[in-house]
Design an enzyme around this catalytic site. Structure first.
Site, PDB file in Angstrom:
ATOM      1  N   LYS A 110       2.131   4.517  -4.708  1.00 32.02           N
ATOM      2  CA  LYS A 110       2.937   3.692  -5.607  1.00 32.02           C
ATOM      3  C   LYS A 110       3.324   4.430  -6.885  1.00 32.02           C
ATOM      4  CE  LYS A 110       2.152  -0.925  -3.959  1.00 32.02           C
ATOM      5  NZ  LYS A 110       1.592  -2.264  -4.217  1.00 32.02           N
ATOM      6  N   ARG A 122      -4.701  -1.105   1.589  1.00 30.24           N
ATOM      7  CA  ARG A 122      -3.390  -1.133   2.245  1.00 30.24           C
ATOM      8  C   ARG A 122      -2.729   0.212   1.973  1.00 30.24           C
ATOM      9  NH1 ARG A 122       1.839  -2.180   1.138  1.00 30.24           N
ATOM     10  NH2 ARG A 122       3.046  -3.284   2.759  1.00 30.24           N
TER      11      ARG A 122
HETATM   12  N1  LIG Z   1      -1.141  -7.477  -0.158  1.00 28.69           N
HETATM   13  C1  LIG Z   1      -0.212  -6.575  -0.535  1.00 28.69           C
HETATM   14  N2  LIG Z   1       0.989  -6.529   0.068  1.00 28.69           N
HETATM   15  C2  LIG Z   1       1.931  -5.604  -0.318  1.00 28.69           C
HETATM   16  N3  LIG Z   1       3.140  -5.575   0.287  1.00 28.69           N
HETATM   17  C3  LIG Z   1       4.085  -4.667  -0.113  1.00 28.69           C
HETATM   18  C4  LIG Z   1       3.790  -3.770  -1.123  1.00 28.69           C
HETATM   19  C5  LIG Z   1       4.843  -2.805  -1.558  1.00 28.69           C
HETATM   20  O1  LIG Z   1       4.402  -1.535  -1.341  1.00 28.69           O
HETATM   21  P1  LIG Z   1       4.978  -0.679  -0.113  1.00 28.69           P
HETATM   22  O2  LIG Z   1       5.025  -1.511   1.098  1.00 28.69           O
HETATM   23  O3  LIG Z   1       4.209   0.570  -0.053  1.00 28.69           O
HETATM   24  O4  LIG Z   1       6.421  -0.328  -0.625  1.00 28.69           O
HETATM   25  P2  LIG Z   1       7.824  -0.860  -0.207  1.00 28.69           P
HETATM   26  O5  LIG Z   1       7.713  -2.324   0.116  1.00 28.69           O
HETATM   27  O6  LIG Z   1       8.630  -0.604  -1.420  1.00 28.69           O
HETATM   28  O7  LIG Z   1       8.228  -0.035   0.974  1.00 28.69           O
HETATM   29  N4  LIG Z   1       2.585  -3.752  -1.750  1.00 28.69           N
HETATM   30  C6  LIG Z   1       1.643  -4.685  -1.364  1.00 28.69           C
HETATM   31  C7  LIG Z   1       0.333  -4.770  -1.995  1.00 28.69           C
HETATM   32  O8  LIG Z   1       0.000  -4.005  -2.932  1.00 28.69           O
HETATM   33  N5  LIG Z   1      -0.542  -5.708  -1.556  1.00 28.69           N
END
Ligand SMILES: Nc1nc2ncc(COP(=O)(O)OP(=O)(O)O)nc2c(=O)[nH]1
Length: 289
Positions: free
Chosen positions: A235, A269
């Site tokens: 992140k 995650r």
């Molecule tokens: N429970 C939970 N769910 C989540 N879903 C999406 C993202 C967003 O991060 P990521 O999927 O890595 O990025 P993007 O959606 O921008 O691809 N972060 C979380 C989190 O920290 N906790």
């Protein structure tokens, strides 16, 4: 290869112990692999292209040792626009269906829409992960009826606006209070306490100072009495701390995983499952801090 559909952990409505509930009750921290089926996660793809690559990615996550695979059709990057319900269903359900037949690990659906929760669980998902903590109309009722575990995550405002100027009286107290209130709402809706997971929502309406404070005070969330999920993998907060772009944030992600586990996180995650499993193996050998 993999578990036959009939043998997979199904959404057990109304039974006493859901298969995933047993996993969540385990002591070892669990590694949840991230599978984002969104245009900006899988490049230059029509649905078919991203479908193929999404299924391949899911198989890779399982092969690397993921305890759970979190499948999402809504990019929640700051400033992002939510997909239509049809777009989200079209992205997520076919991938859940395919992976539920091909990989022997439980699947989580990362959505705020009750119709997507219901369709994904019907297709084989065993858990709901909601970045809006079941605040959408019908979401509480859907999870209560489905009888599956749910992760409640804190987000201030919405992906479109959350990073504009995030402010808190005390970020740890405010986020903890929010999560406690959402837990109460879940219990009042008939969702079982042992099906609840909470998540401070790193990067969701937080400055660097807020994110660091939440990680440093993670024990405030373990004090809520349910498993704590942490999503710091690659992140932007890690970019702010290291100066690295997203491709080079694995060391920072692994350091964050160590700190999170040592301060009580029981679900991580992450995008890099094998590397995170290696870190947990070393931590496990040494034992609790
Ligand atoms: N429970 C939970 N769910 C989540 N879903 C999406 C993202 C967003 O991060 P990521 O999927 O890595 O990025 P993007 O959606 O921008 O691809 N972060 C979380 C989190 O920290 N906790």
């Amino acid at each position: 290869t993999g578990t036959a559909l009939a043998d997979r952990p199904r959404a057990a409505t109304g039974t006493s112990t859901h298969p995933l509930g047993r996993v969540l009750a385990g002591r070892r921290p669990l590694v949840c692999g991230v599978l984002n089926v969104t245009p900006d996660s899988f490049s230059d793809g029509g649905r078919f292209h991203s479908f193929d690559r999404a299924v391949e990615r899911g198989r890779t996550l399982a092969a690397e040792g993921a305890d759970l695979i979190d499948i999402g059709g809504e990019s929640t990057r700051p400033g992002s626009r939510p997909p239509t319900p049809a777009e989200e269903l079209d992205r997520v359900v076919p991938v859940v269906e395919a992976l539920s037949r091909q990989v022997p690990v439980p699947l989580s659906v990362d959505t705020s829409r009750p119709e997507v929760m219901r369709a994904a669980v019907a297709a084989g998902a065993s858990m709901v992960n909601d970045v809006r903590a079941l605040r959408s109309p019908g979401a509480l009722e859907a999870v209560a009826e489905l009888g599956v575990p749910v992760c409640l995550m804190h987000m201030q405002r919405s992906p479109e606006t959350m990073q504009a100027d995030p402010r808190y009286r005390d970020v740890v107290v405010d986020v903890r209070t929010f999560l406690a209130e959402r837990m109460r709402a879940c219990l009042d809706a008939g969702i079982r306490q042992e099906h609840l997971v909470v998540d401070p929502g790193f990067g969701f309406g937080k400055t660097l100072t807020h994110n660091v404070a939440l990680l440093a005070s993670l024990d405030a969330f373990t004090g809520l009495g349910v498993p704590v999920m942490v999503g710091l993998s690659r992140k932007s907060v890690l970019g702010q701390l290291t100066g690295r772009t997203v491709e080079d944030r694995l060391p920072g992600s692994l350091a964050a995983a160590v700190v999170a586990v040592q301060r009580g996180a029981t679900l991580l995650r992450v995008h890099d499952v094998a590397a995170t499993r290696d870190v947990l193996a070393v931590l496990d050998a040494v034992g609790p801090v």
